[in-house]
Design a protein around this motif. Structure first.
Motif, PDB file in Angstrom:
ATOM      1  N   GLN A  88      -9.842   9.930  12.678  1.00  0.00           N
ATOM      2  CA  GLN A  88      -8.817  10.907  12.322  1.00  0.00           C
ATOM      3  C   GLN A  88      -7.408  10.422  12.627  1.00  0.00           C
ATOM      4  N   ALA A  89      -7.236   9.719  13.722  1.00  0.00           N
ATOM      5  CA  ALA A  89      -5.907   9.207  14.073  1.00  0.00           C
ATOM      6  C   ALA A  89      -5.431   8.185  13.041  1.00  0.00           C
ATOM      7  N   LYS A  90      -6.345   7.328  12.576  1.00  0.00           N
ATOM      8  CA  LYS A  90      -5.976   6.340  11.557  1.00  0.00           C
ATOM      9  C   LYS A  90      -5.626   7.010  10.238  1.00  0.00           C
ATOM     10  N   VAL A  91      -6.381   8.031   9.869  1.00  0.00           N
ATOM     11  CA  VAL A  91      -6.098   8.752   8.626  1.00  0.00           C
ATOM     12  C   VAL A  91      -4.682   9.312   8.675  1.00  0.00           C
ATOM     13  N   GLU A  92      -4.345   9.975   9.756  1.00  0.00           N
ATOM     14  CA  GLU A  92      -3.009  10.565   9.894  1.00  0.00           C
ATOM     15  C   GLU A  92      -1.932   9.480   9.902  1.00  0.00           C
ATOM     16  N   LYS A  93      -2.175   8.399  10.638  1.00  0.00           N
ATOM     17  CA  LYS A  93      -1.211   7.293  10.729  1.00  0.00           C
ATOM     18  C   LYS A  93      -0.925   6.703   9.346  1.00  0.00           C
ATOM     19  N   TRP A  94      -1.979   6.408   8.601  1.00  0.00           N
ATOM     20  CA  TRP A  94      -1.786   5.765   7.309  1.00  0.00           C
ATOM     21  C   TRP A  94      -1.239   6.722   6.264  1.00  0.00           C
ATOM     22  N   LEU A  95      -1.596   7.984   6.323  1.00  0.00           N
ATOM     23  CA  LEU A  95      -0.984   8.947   5.409  1.00  0.00           C
ATOM     24  C   LEU A  95       0.519   9.042   5.672  1.00  0.00           C
ATOM     25  N   LEU A  96       0.914   9.051   6.926  1.00  0.00           N
ATOM     26  CA  LEU A  96       2.331   9.116   7.269  1.00  0.00           C
ATOM     27  C   LEU A  96       3.061   7.894   6.726  1.00  0.00           C
ATOM     28  N   ARG A  97       2.558   6.704   7.021  1.00  0.00           N
ATOM     29  CA  ARG A  97       3.207   5.470   6.550  1.00  0.00           C
ATOM     30  C   ARG A  97       3.237   5.380   5.032  1.00  0.00           C
ATOM     31  N   ASN A  98       2.082   5.618   4.420  1.00  0.00           N
ATOM     32  CA  ASN A  98       2.001   5.439   2.975  1.00  0.00           C
ATOM     33  C   ASN A  98       2.776   6.489   2.202  1.00  0.00           C
ATOM     34  N   CYS A  99       2.807   7.705   2.696  1.00  0.00           N
ATOM     35  CA  CYS A  99       3.606   8.733   2.020  1.00  0.00           C
ATOM     36  C   CYS A  99       5.089   8.374   2.096  1.00  0.00           C
ATOM     37  N   ARG A 100       5.537   7.960   3.258  1.00  0.00           N
ATOM     38  CA  ARG A 100       6.938   7.574   3.397  1.00  0.00           C
ATOM     39  C   ARG A 100       7.289   6.411   2.478  1.00  0.00           C
ATOM     40  N   TRP A 101       6.410   5.414   2.410  1.00  0.00           N
ATOM     41  CA  TRP A 101       6.694   4.224   1.631  1.00  0.00           C
ATOM     42  C   TRP A 101       6.608   4.506   0.129  1.00  0.00           C
ATOM     43  N   THR A 102       5.641   5.306  -0.277  1.00  0.00           N
ATOM     44  CA  THR A 102       5.410   5.552  -1.699  1.00  0.00           C
ATOM     45  C   THR A 102       6.242   6.716  -2.227  1.00  0.00           C
ATOM     46  N   LEU A 103       6.167   7.857  -1.548  1.00  0.00           N
ATOM     47  CA  LEU A 103       6.865   9.051  -2.015  1.00  0.00           C
ATOM     48  C   LEU A 103       8.307   9.112  -1.532  1.00  0.00           C
ATOM     49  N   GLY A 104       8.621   8.320  -0.501  1.00  0.00           N
ATOM     50  CA  GLY A 104       9.967   8.357   0.062  1.00  0.00           C
ATOM     51  C   GLY A 104      10.165   9.514   1.022  1.00  0.00           C
ATOM     52  N   ARG A 105       9.046  10.123   1.445  1.00  0.00           N
ATOM     53  CA  ARG A 105       9.074  11.261   2.356  1.00  0.00           C
ATOM     54  C   ARG A 105       7.684  11.442   2.931  1.00  0.00           C
ATOM     55  N   GLU A 106       7.572  12.300   3.935  1.00  0.00           N
ATOM     56  CA  GLU A 106       6.249  12.646   4.443  1.00  0.00           C
ATOM     57  C   GLU A 106       5.550  13.542   3.430  1.00  0.00           C
ATOM     58  N   CYS A 107       4.259  13.407   3.333  1.00  0.00           N
ATOM     59  CA  CYS A 107       3.475  14.283   2.468  1.00  0.00           C
ATOM     60  C   CYS A 107       3.371  15.664   3.101  1.00  0.00           C
ATOM     61  N   THR A 108       3.251  16.652   2.259  1.00  0.00           N
ATOM     62  CA  THR A 108       2.997  17.997   2.760  1.00  0.00           C
ATOM     63  C   THR A 108       1.544  18.074   3.226  1.00  0.00           C
ATOM     64  N   ALA A 109       1.230  19.118   3.958  1.00  0.00           N
ATOM     65  CA  ALA A 109      -0.144  19.328   4.420  1.00  0.00           C
ATOM     66  C   ALA A 109      -1.094  19.430   3.231  1.00  0.00           C
ATOM     67  N   ALA A 110      -0.679  20.125   2.189  1.00  0.00           N
ATOM     68  CA  ALA A 110      -1.529  20.271   1.005  1.00  0.00           C
ATOM     69  C   ALA A 110      -1.733  18.927   0.314  1.00  0.00           C
ATOM     70  N   GLU A 111      -0.687  18.113   0.201  1.00  0.00           N
ATOM     71  CA  GLU A 111      -0.823  16.790  -0.421  1.00  0.00           C
ATOM     72  C   GLU A 111      -1.790  15.918   0.372  1.00  0.00           C
ATOM     73  N   LYS A 112      -1.670  15.941   1.691  1.00  0.00           N
ATOM     74  CA  LYS A 112      -2.575  15.149   2.534  1.00  0.00           C
ATOM     75  C   LYS A 112      -4.023  15.569   2.290  1.00  0.00           C
ATOM     76  N   ALA A 113      -4.274  16.849   2.320  1.00  0.00           N
ATOM     77  CA  ALA A 113      -5.634  17.344   2.112  1.00  0.00           C
ATOM     78  C   ALA A 113      -6.136  16.987   0.714  1.00  0.00           C
ATOM     79  N   ASP A 114      -5.264  17.074  -0.280  1.00  0.00           N
ATOM     80  CA  ASP A 114      -5.650  16.724  -1.651  1.00  0.00           C
ATOM     81  C   ASP A 114      -5.989  15.234  -1.760  1.00  0.00           C
TER      82      ASP A 114
END
Length: 122
Positions: A88-114
Motif C-alpha cells: 500500500q505504501a508503494k501504491v501511494e508513493k508511485w501514484l503521487l509521483r506519477n500523477c505529479r509528473w504526468t498530470l502536473g498535479r496530485e491525483c484526486t482520491a477518485a482518480e487514484k481509486a479509478d
C-alpha cells in the motif's frame, strides 16, 4: 465469493487503507481509470503532452519504459506481476509521483481509486 466481488472488495480495501479514502464516498470506476490512463495531459513547460501510456504502455501485461531515464518498468498488471498493488505504501508513493509528473498535479482520491481499479482489471 465470486472473483468479481473479490476484486471489488480488494479495490475498496486498498482505496480505504492505502489512499486513506472513505469507501462510502464513491465507487472506483475502471472505465474512468482506463480513460484517464490514455488521456494526454499538456505540460506546463511546453514539453510534449504525457499520459500514463507514455511510460507504462497500453498493454499493462508488458513491461514499460520510462520516457526520460529509459529504465524498464515491470508490468503493472497483477495478472502477470502478482507483486503489483500489494504494498500500500508503494501504491501511494508511485501514484503521487506519477500523477505529479504526468498530470502536473496530485491525483484526486477518485482518480487514484479509478486508476487502481483499472490496473486491477488487467
Amino acid at each position: 465469493m465470486k472473483p468479481e466481488m473479490k476484486a471489488t472488495l480488494a479495490i475498496l480495501i486498498l482505496a480505504s487503507t492505502a489512499l486513506s479514502l472513505p469507501t462510502a464516498t464513491f465507487a472506483a470506476d475502471p472505465t474512468a481509470g482506463a480513460a484517464g490512463w490514455t488521456k494526454e495531459y499538456p505540460q506546463a513547460d511546453g514539453s510534449p503532452a504525457r499520459s500514463c501510456v507514455t511510460c507504462h504502455g497500453r498493454d499493462l501485461t508488458k513491461p514499460g519504459r520510462h520516457a526520460v531515464t529509459n529504465k524498464v518498468i515491470e508490468p503493472l498488471a497483477p495478472s502477470v506481476n502478482p507483486q503489483r498493488l500489494t504494498d500500500q505504501a508503494k501504491v501511494e508513493k508511485w501514484l503521487l509521483r506519477n500523477c505529479r509528473w504526468t498530470l502536473g498535479r496530485e491525483c484526486t482520491a477518485a482518480e487514484k481509486a479509478d486508476f487502481v481499479s483499472y490496473i486491477q482489471t488487467q
